[in-house]
Design a protein around this motif. Sequence first.
Motif, short mmCIF file in Angstrom:
data_model
loop_
_atom_site.label_atom_id
_atom_site.label_comp_id
_atom_site.label_asym_id
_atom_site.label_seq_id
_atom_site.Cartn_x
_atom_site.Cartn_y
_atom_site.Cartn_z
N THR A 36 -13.40 23.32 44.55
CA THR A 36 -13.66 23.55 46.00
C THR A 36 -12.14 23.36 46.75
OG1 THR A 36 -15.78 23.10 46.01
CG2 THR A 36 -14.71 22.98 48.27
N PHE A 37 -11.60 22.02 46.37
CA PHE A 37 -10.20 21.65 46.79
C PHE A 37 -9.24 22.68 46.36
CE2 PHE A 37 -6.27 19.55 45.75
CZ PHE A 37 -6.15 19.09 46.92
N ARG A 38 -9.25 23.04 45.18
CA ARG A 38 -8.05 23.85 44.45
C ARG A 38 -8.25 25.20 45.22
NH1 ARG A 38 -7.28 27.92 40.92
NH2 ARG A 38 -9.43 28.39 40.73
N LEU A 39 -9.28 25.77 45.62
CA LEU A 39 -9.24 27.13 46.25
C LEU A 39 -8.74 27.15 47.63
CD1 LEU A 39 -12.74 28.28 44.86
CD2 LEU A 39 -10.30 29.03 44.13
N THR A 40 -8.64 26.08 48.36
CA THR A 40 -8.11 25.99 49.54
C THR A 40 -6.92 24.79 49.87
OG1 THR A 40 -9.73 24.06 50.16
CG2 THR A 40 -10.61 26.13 50.84
N TRP A 41 -6.43 24.52 48.55
CA TRP A 41 -5.25 23.46 48.61
C TRP A 41 -4.10 24.42 49.01
CZ3 TRP A 41 -2.34 21.53 43.76
CH2 TRP A 41 -1.62 20.43 44.29
N GLU A 42 -3.46 23.89 50.02
CA GLU A 42 -2.10 24.70 50.54
C GLU A 42 -0.95 23.77 50.92
OE1 GLU A 42 -3.05 25.44 55.16
OE2 GLU A 42 -3.97 26.93 53.71
N ALA A 43 0.17 24.46 50.95
CA ALA A 43 1.47 23.73 51.60
C ALA A 43 2.03 24.61 52.48
CB ALA A 43 2.27 23.37 50.28
N HIS A 44 2.13 24.09 53.70
CA HIS A 44 2.44 24.87 54.93
C HIS A 44 1.96 26.23 55.12
CE1 HIS A 44 5.43 21.55 55.71
NE2 HIS A 44 5.45 21.56 54.46
N GLY A 45 0.72 25.97 55.12
CA GLY A 45 -0.24 27.56 55.33
C GLY A 45 -0.22 28.46 54.06
N PHE A 62 -4.45 18.30 36.38
CA PHE A 62 -4.29 19.02 37.67
C PHE A 62 -2.84 19.58 37.59
CE2 PHE A 62 -4.46 20.47 41.72
CZ PHE A 62 -5.71 20.65 42.07
N ALA A 63 -2.98 20.83 37.76
CA ALA A 63 -1.60 21.69 37.72
C ALA A 63 -1.38 22.40 38.99
CB ALA A 63 -1.51 22.39 36.34
N LEU A 79 -4.07 15.87 47.28
CA LEU A 79 -4.25 15.79 45.88
C LEU A 79 -4.91 14.12 45.81
CD1 LEU A 79 -5.07 16.70 43.05
CD2 LEU A 79 -2.65 16.64 42.45
N TYR A 80 -3.93 13.42 45.98
CA TYR A 80 -4.15 12.03 45.82
C TYR A 80 -5.35 11.52 46.35
CZ TYR A 80 -0.57 11.23 42.20
OH TYR A 80 0.10 11.11 41.21
N ARG A 81 -5.39 11.99 47.85
CA ARG A 81 -6.67 11.57 48.55
C ARG A 81 -7.96 12.04 47.73
NH1 ARG A 81 -3.66 11.83 53.03
NH2 ARG A 81 -3.70 14.15 53.13
N LEU A 82 -8.17 13.11 47.28
CA LEU A 82 -9.14 13.82 46.21
C LEU A 82 -9.44 13.03 45.18
CD1 LEU A 82 -11.22 16.19 45.74
CD2 LEU A 82 -9.38 17.19 44.18
N VAL A 83 -8.31 12.66 44.55
CA VAL A 83 -8.55 11.90 43.17
C VAL A 83 -9.14 10.12 43.73
CG1 VAL A 83 -7.53 10.71 41.51
CG2 VAL A 83 -7.02 13.18 41.95
N ARG A 84 -8.62 9.67 44.76
CA ARG A 84 -9.05 8.41 45.22
C ARG A 84 -10.49 8.41 45.75
NH1 ARG A 84 -3.80 7.95 46.86
NH2 ARG A 84 -4.21 8.73 48.92
N SER A 85 -11.24 9.64 46.12
CA SER A 85 -12.33 9.82 46.35
C SER A 85 -13.20 9.69 45.15
CB SER A 85 -12.78 11.01 47.06
OG SER A 85 -12.63 12.32 46.37
N THR A 95 -5.73 6.26 39.68
CA THR A 95 -4.11 6.51 40.28
C THR A 95 -3.11 5.49 40.20
OG1 THR A 95 -5.02 5.97 42.50
CG2 THR A 95 -5.26 8.27 42.21
N GLY A 96 -3.90 4.20 39.59
CA GLY A 96 -3.04 3.06 39.67
C GLY A 96 -2.12 3.19 38.26
N THR A 97 -1.41 2.35 37.81
CA THR A 97 -0.84 2.41 36.60
C THR A 97 -1.59 2.45 35.39
OG1 THR A 97 0.97 0.76 37.64
CG2 THR A 97 0.97 1.05 35.16
N ALA A 98 -1.40 3.42 34.74
CA ALA A 98 -2.54 3.69 33.78
C ALA A 98 -2.02 3.06 32.43
CB ALA A 98 -2.65 5.47 33.47
#
Length: 140
Positions: A36-45, A62-63, A79-85, A95-98
Amino acid sequence: MQLLDHLPDSTWVRVFDAGRTLEAAEIARLTADTETFRLTWEAHGHIIVSGFGVVHSRFLVFAADESKTPLKGCSKDDLYRLVRSFEALLGTSMTGTAPLAWREGKDIRCADRDEFARLASTGKVGAQTIVFDNTVATLG
């Protein structure tokens, strides 16, 4: 990984380690939410051409094809907000030091760099050990 096959080797990539094997229901939720995120992910429109996969029931890969739409700070933050969720959902840090992760038989083990170095010095891991590199920058 079918959802990454359409992207060139030069594609920007991030690997997020859940730190444990995920259950089928958790993978299904991550997959649905990420798609769902990927299909709507955008940069400056502009929609970002992207893909993802869950590898070994543990790693979210994720690529994004920056040759089509360059990523900006805000799009990376999204993207990082998604992963933190996902971290909150799974009760784990992605997202921390792996720590370093490697295959040991059918299992994936992890340790910090100092512990991994100790294991290497004692021969418990070596040149034949499959190590997962979460710091890769591109698909290729």
